[in-house]
Design a protein around this motif. Structure first.
Motif, PDB file in Angstrom:
ATOM      1  N   TYR A  60      39.496  25.292  28.337  1.00 33.47           N
ATOM      2  CA  TYR A  60      39.845  26.649  28.972  1.00 33.47           C
ATOM      3  C   TYR A  60      41.311  26.731  29.117  1.00 33.47           C
ATOM      4  O   TYR A  60      41.777  28.035  28.912  1.00 33.47           O
ATOM      5  N   VAL A  61      42.005  25.802  29.513  1.00 33.56           N
ATOM      6  CA  VAL A  61      43.542  25.678  29.652  1.00 33.56           C
ATOM      7  C   VAL A  61      44.110  26.304  28.195  1.00 33.56           C
ATOM      8  O   VAL A  61      44.996  27.127  28.308  1.00 33.56           O
ATOM      9  N   CYS A  91      43.496  29.821  27.537  1.00 35.70           N
ATOM     10  CA  CYS A  91      44.648  30.758  28.090  1.00 35.70           C
ATOM     11  C   CYS A  91      45.871  30.820  27.403  1.00 35.70           C
ATOM     12  O   CYS A  91      46.520  31.763  27.171  1.00 35.70           O
ATOM     13  N   HIS A 108      47.787  33.841  25.841  1.00 33.89           N
ATOM     14  CA  HIS A 108      49.036  34.365  26.051  1.00 33.89           C
ATOM     15  C   HIS A 108      49.994  34.396  24.931  1.00 33.89           C
ATOM     16  O   HIS A 108      50.803  35.264  24.710  1.00 33.89           O
ATOM     17  N   SER A 126      36.398  34.897  31.486  1.00 29.56           N
ATOM     18  CA  SER A 126      36.919  33.581  30.949  1.00 29.56           C
ATOM     19  C   SER A 126      37.660  33.830  29.658  1.00 29.56           C
ATOM     20  O   SER A 126      37.240  34.792  28.596  1.00 29.56           O
ATOM     21  N   PRO A 127      38.681  33.249  29.310  1.00 31.39           N
ATOM     22  CA  PRO A 127      39.156  33.161  27.958  1.00 31.39           C
ATOM     23  C   PRO A 127      38.430  32.523  26.828  1.00 31.39           C
ATOM     24  O   PRO A 127      38.701  32.961  25.501  1.00 31.39           O
ATOM     25  N   ASP A 132      35.158  32.020  38.056  1.00 32.47           N
ATOM     26  CA  ASP A 132      35.305  33.530  37.490  1.00 32.47           C
ATOM     27  C   ASP A 132      34.528  34.342  38.744  1.00 32.47           C
ATOM     28  O   ASP A 132      34.997  35.397  38.967  1.00 32.47           O
ATOM     29  N   SER A 144      48.657  36.806  34.085  1.00 29.49           N
ATOM     30  CA  SER A 144      48.627  36.560  32.520  1.00 29.49           C
ATOM     31  C   SER A 144      47.542  35.547  32.261  1.00 29.49           C
ATOM     32  O   SER A 144      47.156  35.121  33.451  1.00 29.49           O
ATOM     33  N   TRP A 145      47.237  35.143  31.106  1.00 27.20           N
ATOM     34  CA  TRP A 145      46.256  34.115  30.920  1.00 27.20           C
ATOM     35  C   TRP A 145      47.021  32.732  31.489  1.00 27.20           C
ATOM     36  O   TRP A 145      46.201  31.780  31.669  1.00 27.20           O
ATOM     37  N   HIS A 188      45.936  32.168  35.015  1.00 30.76           N
ATOM     38  CA  HIS A 188      44.367  31.700  34.920  1.00 30.76           C
ATOM     39  C   HIS A 188      44.355  30.208  34.743  1.00 30.76           C
ATOM     40  O   HIS A 188      43.573  29.408  35.163  1.00 30.76           O
ATOM     41  N   ALA A 189      45.092  29.738  33.755  1.00 28.96           N
ATOM     42  CA  ALA A 189      45.206  28.434  33.217  1.00 28.96           C
ATOM     43  C   ALA A 189      45.680  27.433  34.404  1.00 28.96           C
ATOM     44  O   ALA A 189      44.946  26.544  34.796  1.00 28.96           O
TER      45      ALA A 189
END
Length: 728
Positions: A84-85, A88, A92, A198-199, A321, A554-555, A558-559
């Motif tokens: 997930y990270v 993100c 980005h 979710s990315p 989320d 930004s993403w 989220h990370a």
């Protein structure tokens, strides 16, 4: 001094090249993590894992005092969180990369994958399925079959028949147990498609709306496996006169009662999600689907916190989320105006902060408390994020009970209404593939809509108009807009007013290579009421639409949010295991109960997510306060043109008419209206010239399936189909 050729050999790579390299590295790392995670599921069913890997992993994680769940957190949870990270970071970097190179790569990829992205199944129980979707579905089913076969082969090789028990009964019990284990793999994937922000979805070029069908497929597989899992045990208990076991709740083993409650919750969701029930009784489906909360809780109580780690990645990311969506929906957004079209569709115009960016065909979830406090409904954004920087609009068709109540509420308000209407929103959620509409991926676009299905195309045409007028685009290769054919089918002439929404308030569409073919299948003799517009009084406590983490989100944020939440959860779990559970555990009689341990773990999960997300939301709300106040101080622009009743005359069968007396001359020149018949879609689509033709469909399922069948027939290889219709 002149520069020699050798002098440039040792230069550092340029910024775009470095960004592209970093992006490719992130993409490769994400692929390695996902493949490695799947391989661990494959190895889980082998003797190598149980006899060799598991003891070593237990020793490796014993120092942190995570207990038996330590190895499973390391193998089955941590890789997904890292994935997930990484996703993100990749997204980005994708925003800051070389757009021209991205466009070229996208066109090459689209051309190379054209055959795989063509529909191969149309109209069946799975809906419209492309070649690549069918290939992945078959591979996934093969993975499930392999895992189950390996599990039962291993279990049957070491089976021991108890006194008074038959061999088939022991085998049935082991087979039922492993059906539940394989179902857990489907269950963890079940939550990924419904995590809207979710990315992981845009990482594989999916939108939250297009991925709903994967959630449906996984839901059917999960419930088949879990139902078979329960029936196997019931059959064994019935054959051995142990049906009383169905009422047991073990202290330190698998508990039966929570498993039965989880299965009943799942069956209720499954039954109400069937297409016939969902379409006819949407409210029943909507409220019944909230049973996912007791389903998850009782499932965790049934298997214990250690086994629950198998499905923890999907539950954790979905909860993150869901928490962000809940925080965004707590705000009442500023509704500037509402407009009732002659077709009795309602357009809602919201104020938004200028820094909020969204792509064409984005989705906004809307809640109107005076209509229903609990129901949220998705609608396509019709405004352009760049043409109209201070406004966000959606058009709501009058179709179901909720939309009818909204229409009655708005239509009952006077035009000079000096008040407000409470509205909350979630989103907007941008699709991953919308840039293909704007760039040079397609030589021409054919958009086919039915009724209110025209709304996704409004935002696309507005964005293309902005690109043509301003000469700017997401990338240089997108500056040349494709030719556009819009085929729209309406029941009555009153719905022709929807075409007026194609024209942005701040400019026309005269420069676009646009042709509109409108078909009216029914005709009304009576005049339609004129357009009604209601303006709302601005209120200080109403906020403009903004992203959940503020204008500068930004993403990367989220990370950080996901990583921090998971770190807090691990810290709380370690404290629980080391200072509370570990000192108590001994023999089974004095061992710490599974139920209390599981509930504490679920509590820590909720606290870590809510605490970190809440802190991030409050910080972003404070940092975005100035921009929100600036947006509130501006009286939001209302549409510069109000759709007037069009074409009052009644048409004869098959008679074509040109639109007359329209406010915008360019729209009049490109539009033909046909009365009394439907379009011959096969003739129109097969007659489109161009090497790469994008065919976008939005409307009734039967119409979308007919278009998919034409594109997949093989009569023309230049047609590339994509559905933009809602799938739920």
């Amino acid at each position: 001094m002149e520069d020699t050729p050798d002098r440039g050999k040792n230069r550092a790579p340029s910024a775009p090249a470095a960004t592209a390299a970093a992006r490719n590295t992130m993409l490769l790392l994400a692929a390695v993590l996902f493949v490695g995670w799947i391989l661990m599921w494959v190895m889980l069913s082998t003797r190598t894992y149980s006899s060799s890997w598991a003891p070593k992993l237990a020793m490796l994680t014993d120092g942190a005092k995570f207990g038996k769940q330590g190895p499973r957190i390391m193998i089955f949870v941590l890789p997904v969180v890292i994935l997930y990270v990484v996703a993100c970071v990749y997204l980005h970097l994708l925003k800051g990369g070389d757009p021209d190179a991205q466009s070229r790569k996208r066109r090459v990829f689209s051309t190379g994958m054209a055959a795989w992205r063509r529909p191969v199944l149309v109209g069946g129980p799975l809906g419209i399925v492309t070649g690549i979707e069918l290939a992945f579905l078959l591979m996934f089913l093969a993975l499930l079959v392999w895992c189950y076969y390996a599990f039962i082969s291993l279990e049957f090789s070491k089976i021991r028949v108890k006194p008074g028990e038959k061999l088939w009964q022991a085998e049935m019990q082991k087979a039922g147990m492993r059906l539940g284990t394989v179902g857990s793999l489907c269950c963890v994937l079940l939550f990924f498609p419904v995590a809207r922000g979710s990315p992981l979805l845009p990482l594989v070029d999916l939108s939250s709306e297009s991925s709903i069908k994967y959630h449906v497929w996984l839901g059917h597989i999960v419930m088949v496996l879990f139902t078979a899992h329960g029936l196997c045990y019931i059959l064994v208990w019935a054959s051995t006169d142990q049906l009383h076991s169905m009422l047991t709740w073990a202290r330190t083993r698998v508990s039966i009662v929570p498993g039965e409650l989880a299965l009943l919750s799942g069956l209720a969701m499954w039954a109400t999600a069937l297409p016939r029930i969902r379409r006819r009784m949407f409210e029943l489906f909507y409220y019944a689907h909230h049973l996912y909360i007791p389903f998850v809780v009782f499932f965790a109580l049934h298997v214990g916190v250690t086994t629950f780690c198998y499905v923890l990645p999907g539950v954790f990311l979905f909860m993150v989320d869901r928490c962000l969506r809940c925080l965004q929906s707590r705000n009442r957004v500023r509704l500037v105006s509402a407009r009732i079209l002659p077709s009795q569709d309602v357009e809602l115009n919201f104020s938004k902060i200028p820094s909020l960016r969204f792509e064409p065909t984005s989705t906004l979830f809307v809640n109107v408390p005076c209509v229903s406090r609990l129901q949220w409904h998705p609608f396509t954004v019709t405004s352009s994020g760049r043409f109209e920087p201070d406004r966000l609009s959606v058009v709501i068709g009058r179709r179901g009970d909720w939309t009818q109540k909204l229409y009655k509420t708005v239509s009952s308000l006077p035009p000079s209404f000096d008040g407000r209407l409470d509205v909350s929103v979630e989103g907007p959620y941008s699709p991953a593939t919308s840039t293909g509409f704007l760039g040079n991926e397609h030589d021409s676009l054919v958009m086919v809509s039915g009724g209110i299905g025209i709304t996704p195309f409004i935002s696309i045409i507005r964005e293309l108009a902005y690109i043509h007028i301003s000469g700017t685009a997401p990338d240089e290769a997108s500056a040349k807009t494709p030719s556009i054919l819009l085929v729209c089918v309406f029941k009555t002439s009153a719905e022709l007013a929807m075409l007026e929404l194609l024209v942005p308030d701040s400019g026309g569409i005269s420069g676009l290579d646009l042709r509109i073919e409108a078909f009216v299948t029914r005709e009304r003799a009576d005049d339609e009421p004129p357009c009604q517009e209601v303006r709302f009084k601005p209120c200080l406590w109403d906020a403009p639409v903004a992203s959940v983490l503020g204008p500068n989100s930004s993403w990367l944020w989220h990370a950080v949010l996901v990583a921090a939440s998971f770190a807090v959860f691990l810290a709380l779990t370690a404290v629980l295991e080391r200072f509370y559970v570990y000192p108590v555990n001994g023999d089974e009689e004095h061992a710490y109960p599974w139920a209390a341990r599981t509930m504490l773990s679920l509590l820590f999960l909720c606290v870590s997510i809510a605490g970190v997300a809440g802190a991030a939301f409050l910080w972003s709300k404070r940092s975005s306060g100035k921009e929100a106040k600036a947006a509130q101080s501006v009286d939001g622009a209302t549409p510069g043109m109000s759709p007037a009743p069009l074409l009052r005359g009644r048409g004869t069968g098959g008679m074509d008419r040109e639109l007359e007396s329209l406010p915008t001359r360019s729209l009049e020149q490109v539009t033909n209206v046909h009365f009394g018949h439907r379009p011959d879609l096969k003739r129109m689509l097969l007659g489109i010239d161009g090497h790469n033709v994008g065919v976008l469909a939005s409307g009734p399922p039967r119409m979308v399936e007919d278009i998919a069948a034409i594109c997949s027939s093989g009569l023309r290889s230049n047609l590339h189909f994509q559905s933009l219709s809602f799938t739920w």
